[in-house]
Write a protein that holds these residues in place. Structure first.
Motif, PDB file in Angstrom:
ATOM      1  N   ALA A 197       0.957  35.477 -30.281  1.00 57.27           N
ATOM      2  CA  ALA A 197       0.463  35.883 -31.599  1.00 57.27           C
ATOM      3  C   ALA A 197      -0.884  35.275 -31.943  1.00 57.27           C
ATOM      4  CB  ALA A 197       1.481  35.505 -32.677  1.00 57.27           C
ATOM      5  N   GLY A 198      -1.308  34.245 -31.213  1.00 56.41           N
ATOM      6  CA  GLY A 198      -2.592  33.617 -31.510  1.00 56.41           C
ATOM      7  C   GLY A 198      -2.630  33.065 -32.919  1.00 56.41           C
ATOM      8  N   THR A 199      -3.658  33.421 -33.673  1.00 60.30           N
ATOM      9  CA  THR A 199      -3.811  32.925 -35.042  1.00 60.30           C
ATOM     10  C   THR A 199      -3.127  33.814 -36.078  1.00 60.30           C
ATOM     11  OG1 THR A 199      -5.894  34.107 -35.362  1.00 60.30           O
ATOM     12  CG2 THR A 199      -6.035  31.888 -34.421  1.00 60.30           C
ATOM     13  N   GLY A 200      -2.410  34.833 -35.632  1.00 61.93           N
ATOM     14  CA  GLY A 200      -1.744  35.740 -36.555  1.00 61.93           C
ATOM     15  C   GLY A 200      -2.630  36.874 -37.026  1.00 61.93           C
ATOM     16  N   THR A 201      -3.617  37.235 -36.226  1.00 63.75           N
ATOM     17  CA  THR A 201      -4.564  38.288 -36.597  1.00 63.75           C
ATOM     18  C   THR A 201      -3.863  39.607 -36.902  1.00 63.75           C
ATOM     19  OG1 THR A 201      -6.111  37.237 -35.071  1.00 63.75           O
ATOM     20  CG2 THR A 201      -6.708  39.407 -35.884  1.00 63.75           C
ATOM     21  N   ASN A 202      -2.778  39.890 -36.185  1.00 67.03           N
ATOM     22  CA  ASN A 202      -2.074  41.162 -36.381  1.00 67.03           C
ATOM     23  C   ASN A 202      -1.200  41.194 -37.631  1.00 67.03           C
ATOM     24  OD1 ASN A 202      -3.026  42.491 -34.097  1.00 67.03           O
ATOM     25  ND2 ASN A 202      -1.354  41.762 -32.798  1.00 67.03           N
ATOM     26  N   PHE A 203      -0.854  40.054 -38.178  1.00 66.90           N
ATOM     27  CA  PHE A 203       0.197  40.019 -39.200  1.00 66.90           C
ATOM     28  C   PHE A 203      -0.064  40.940 -40.392  1.00 66.90           C
ATOM     29  CE2 PHE A 203       1.589  35.415 -37.955  1.00 66.90           C
ATOM     30  CZ  PHE A 203       2.049  35.896 -36.748  1.00 66.90           C
ATOM     31  N   PRO A 204      -1.288  40.969 -40.947  1.00 70.29           N
ATOM     32  CA  PRO A 204      -1.495  41.849 -42.109  1.00 70.29           C
ATOM     33  C   PRO A 204      -1.444  43.337 -41.775  1.00 70.29           C
ATOM     34  CG  PRO A 204      -3.244  40.189 -41.922  1.00 70.29           C
ATOM     35  CD  PRO A 204      -2.488  40.175 -40.642  1.00 70.29           C
ATOM     36  N   LEU A 205      -1.431  43.651 -40.481  1.00 74.67           N
ATOM     37  CA  LEU A 205      -1.508  45.045 -40.054  1.00 74.67           C
ATOM     38  C   LEU A 205      -0.144  45.683 -39.809  1.00 74.67           C
ATOM     39  CD1 LEU A 205      -4.428  44.634 -37.467  1.00 74.67           C
ATOM     40  CD2 LEU A 205      -4.592  45.163 -39.907  1.00 74.67           C
ATOM     41  N   TYR A 206       0.926  44.895 -39.879  1.00 72.34           N
ATOM     42  CA  TYR A 206       2.249  45.464 -39.616  1.00 72.34           C
ATOM     43  C   TYR A 206       2.660  46.403 -40.748  1.00 72.34           C
ATOM     44  CZ  TYR A 206       3.276  42.789 -35.450  1.00 72.34           C
ATOM     45  OH  TYR A 206       3.266  42.305 -34.171  1.00 72.34           O
ATOM     46  N   PRO A 207       3.126  47.618 -40.421  1.00 74.39           N
ATOM     47  CA  PRO A 207       3.527  48.576 -41.461  1.00 74.39           C
ATOM     48  C   PRO A 207       4.722  48.074 -42.266  1.00 74.39           C
ATOM     49  CG  PRO A 207       3.255  49.665 -39.318  1.00 74.39           C
ATOM     50  CD  PRO A 207       3.214  48.191 -39.069  1.00 74.39           C
ATOM     51  N   ALA A 208       4.892  48.649 -43.441  1.00 74.10           N
ATOM     52  CA  ALA A 208       5.986  48.253 -44.326  1.00 74.10           C
ATOM     53  C   ALA A 208       7.350  48.538 -43.712  1.00 74.10           C
ATOM     54  CB  ALA A 208       5.847  48.973 -45.666  1.00 74.10           C
ATOM     55  N   ASP A 209       7.440  49.504 -42.793  1.00 71.54           N
ATOM     56  CA  ASP A 209       8.720  49.854 -42.179  1.00 71.54           C
ATOM     57  C   ASP A 209       9.189  48.833 -41.142  1.00 71.54           C
ATOM     58  OD1 ASP A 209       8.998  52.135 -43.686  1.00 71.54           O
ATOM     59  OD2 ASP A 209       8.151  53.466 -42.169  1.00 71.54           O
ATOM     60  N   VAL A 210       8.338  47.886 -40.777  1.00 71.31           N
ATOM     61  CA  VAL A 210       8.756  46.790 -39.899  1.00 71.31           C
ATOM     62  C   VAL A 210       9.554  45.795 -40.739  1.00 71.31           C
ATOM     63  CG1 VAL A 210       7.959  44.833 -38.524  1.00 71.31           C
ATOM     64  CG2 VAL A 210       6.841  47.062 -38.292  1.00 71.31           C
ATOM     65  N   THR A 211      10.789  45.537 -40.317  1.00 66.99           N
ATOM     66  CA  THR A 211      11.673  44.670 -41.105  1.00 66.99           C
ATOM     67  C   THR A 211      11.619  43.219 -40.673  1.00 66.99           C
ATOM     68  OG1 THR A 211      13.508  45.216 -39.618  1.00 66.99           O
ATOM     69  CG2 THR A 211      13.252  46.559 -41.619  1.00 66.99           C
ATOM     70  N   ASP A 212      11.369  42.972 -39.372  1.00 68.56           N
ATOM     71  CA  ASP A 212      11.320  41.611 -38.842  1.00 68.56           C
ATOM     72  C   ASP A 212      10.280  41.542 -37.735  1.00 68.56           C
ATOM     73  OD1 ASP A 212      13.877  40.211 -40.019  1.00 68.56           O
ATOM     74  OD2 ASP A 212      14.556  42.165 -39.290  1.00 68.56           O
ATOM     75  N   VAL A 213       9.505  40.456 -37.727  1.00 70.05           N
ATOM     76  CA  VAL A 213       8.568  40.181 -36.647  1.00 70.05           C
ATOM     77  C   VAL A 213       8.848  38.779 -36.120  1.00 70.05           C
ATOM     78  CG1 VAL A 213       6.152  39.910 -35.955  1.00 70.05           C
ATOM     79  CG2 VAL A 213       6.761  41.634 -37.658  1.00 70.05           C
ATOM     80  N   VAL A 214       9.208  38.681 -34.853  1.00 66.85           N
ATOM     81  CA  VAL A 214       9.304  37.390 -34.179  1.00 66.85           C
ATOM     82  C   VAL A 214       8.013  37.237 -33.382  1.00 66.85           C
ATOM     83  CG1 VAL A 214      10.536  35.992 -32.494  1.00 66.85           C
ATOM     84  CG2 VAL A 214      11.812  37.465 -34.061  1.00 66.85           C
ATOM     85  N   ALA A 215       7.218  36.243 -33.753  1.00 69.28           N
ATOM     86  CA  ALA A 215       5.893  36.056 -33.161  1.00 69.28           C
ATOM     87  C   ALA A 215       5.898  34.792 -32.310  1.00 69.28           C
ATOM     88  CB  ALA A 215       4.832  35.951 -34.255  1.00 69.28           C
ATOM     89  N   LEU A 216       5.721  34.951 -31.005  1.00 66.50           N
ATOM     90  CA  LEU A 216       5.723  33.816 -30.088  1.00 66.50           C
ATOM     91  C   LEU A 216       4.302  33.303 -29.897  1.00 66.50           C
ATOM     92  CD1 LEU A 216       8.113  35.145 -27.276  1.00 66.50           C
ATOM     93  CD2 LEU A 216       8.704  33.940 -29.401  1.00 66.50           C
ATOM     94  N   GLU A 217       4.099  32.002 -30.097  1.00 65.70           N
ATOM     95  CA  GLU A 217       2.798  31.378 -29.839  1.00 65.70           C
ATOM     96  C   GLU A 217       3.006  29.927 -29.396  1.00 65.70           C
ATOM     97  OE1 GLU A 217      -0.281  30.401 -28.652  1.00 65.70           O
ATOM     98  OE2 GLU A 217      -0.391  32.462 -29.407  1.00 65.70           O
ATOM     99  N   PRO A 218       2.917  29.680 -28.081  1.00 65.12           N
ATOM    100  CA  PRO A 218       3.189  28.334 -27.581  1.00 65.12           C
ATOM    101  C   PRO A 218       2.087  27.308 -27.832  1.00 65.12           C
ATOM    102  CG  PRO A 218       2.685  29.831 -25.770  1.00 65.12           C
ATOM    103  CD  PRO A 218       2.774  30.666 -27.011  1.00 65.12           C
ATOM    104  N   ALA A 219       0.848  27.717 -28.075  1.00 69.48           N
ATOM    105  CA  ALA A 219      -0.250  26.767 -28.296  1.00 69.48           C
ATOM    106  C   ALA A 219      -0.174  26.235 -29.724  1.00 69.48           C
ATOM    107  CB  ALA A 219      -1.598  27.445 -28.054  1.00 69.48           C
TER     108      ALA A 219
END
Length: 205
Positions: free
Chosen positions: A41-63
């Motif tokens: 997921a890096g810095t979470g750049t994608n997070f604001p772009l997820y559509p409202a129909d997405v109910t859950d996002v599990v974002a893996l970022e080991p760094a």
């Protein structure tokens, strides 16, 4: 140098990424719904772009440094859970409707294994969405990519390999590639290693 340099550099790069990349990120997530796994997921750049129909996002970022920024980016969105595992360490509680790769397959140490694991994590007919750097075919750029991969590029840019066949890796792992769109960040006469991009979708068989 290596990964510590890259995790300091990456937030600056994504804050100033070309408009084309931002557009492709948005299109990569368009139409998603249900439960989604984002790998790297890096810095979470994608997070604001997820559509409202997405109910859950599990974002893996080991760094750890990037993960702290991703946690901050997810603040206020109860759908998003940022986790520290690598993909090969993650044990899900239930399968996913979609998995998202955004400029991450180029840097995974075992890309073939990662895509095979994705197939196992998806529900039947689940979908992999991918936006990735891709190997050039022929011309000066292919040679530049191979030279970069054999020298300093992976060490400087967090194990990024410019000359990886993202689509071939995905189809070779048993996913059915349904759409592919090739784009270039720079004109063909500018031999920048990560200029070729691919936006695509693949489904679990």
């Amino acid at each position: 140098m290596g990964d510590s340099f890259f995790v300091k550099l990456w937030p600056r790069l994504v804050r100033n990424e070309p408009p084309l990349v931002s557009e492709l990120r948005r299109r990569n997530l368009a139409g998603l719904s249900g439960r989604v796994l984002e790998v790297g997921a890096g810095t979470g750049t994608n997070f604001p772009l997820y559509p409202a129909d997405v109910t859950d996002v599990v974002a893996l970022e080991p760094a750890a440094e990037l993960r702290a920024l991703a946690v901050r980016a997810a603040d206020g969105d109860p759908r998003i859970e940022v986790r520290p595992e690598r993909l090969d360490e993650y044990v899900p509680t239930s399968p996913f409707d979609a998995v998202v790769f955004s400029l991450v397959l180029c840097s995974l140490p075992d890309p073939e294994g990662a895509v095979r694991q994705v197939r196992e994590l998806l529900v039947p007919d689940g979908e992999l969405r991918f936006l990735e750097h891709v190997a050039a075919r022929g011309g000066i750029l292919e040679g530049v990519q191979k030279a970069a991969d054999a020298t300093v590029w992976p060490r400087v840019f967090g194990n990024c390999h410019a000359h990886r066949d993202a689509v071939g890796l995905i189809s070779g792992a048993g996913l059915a590639v349904t759409t592919v769109e090739d784009r270039m960040l720079a004109p063909a006469w500018v031999p920048f290693p990560t200029s070729p991009l691919v936006l695509g979708r693949a489904s679990a068989r």
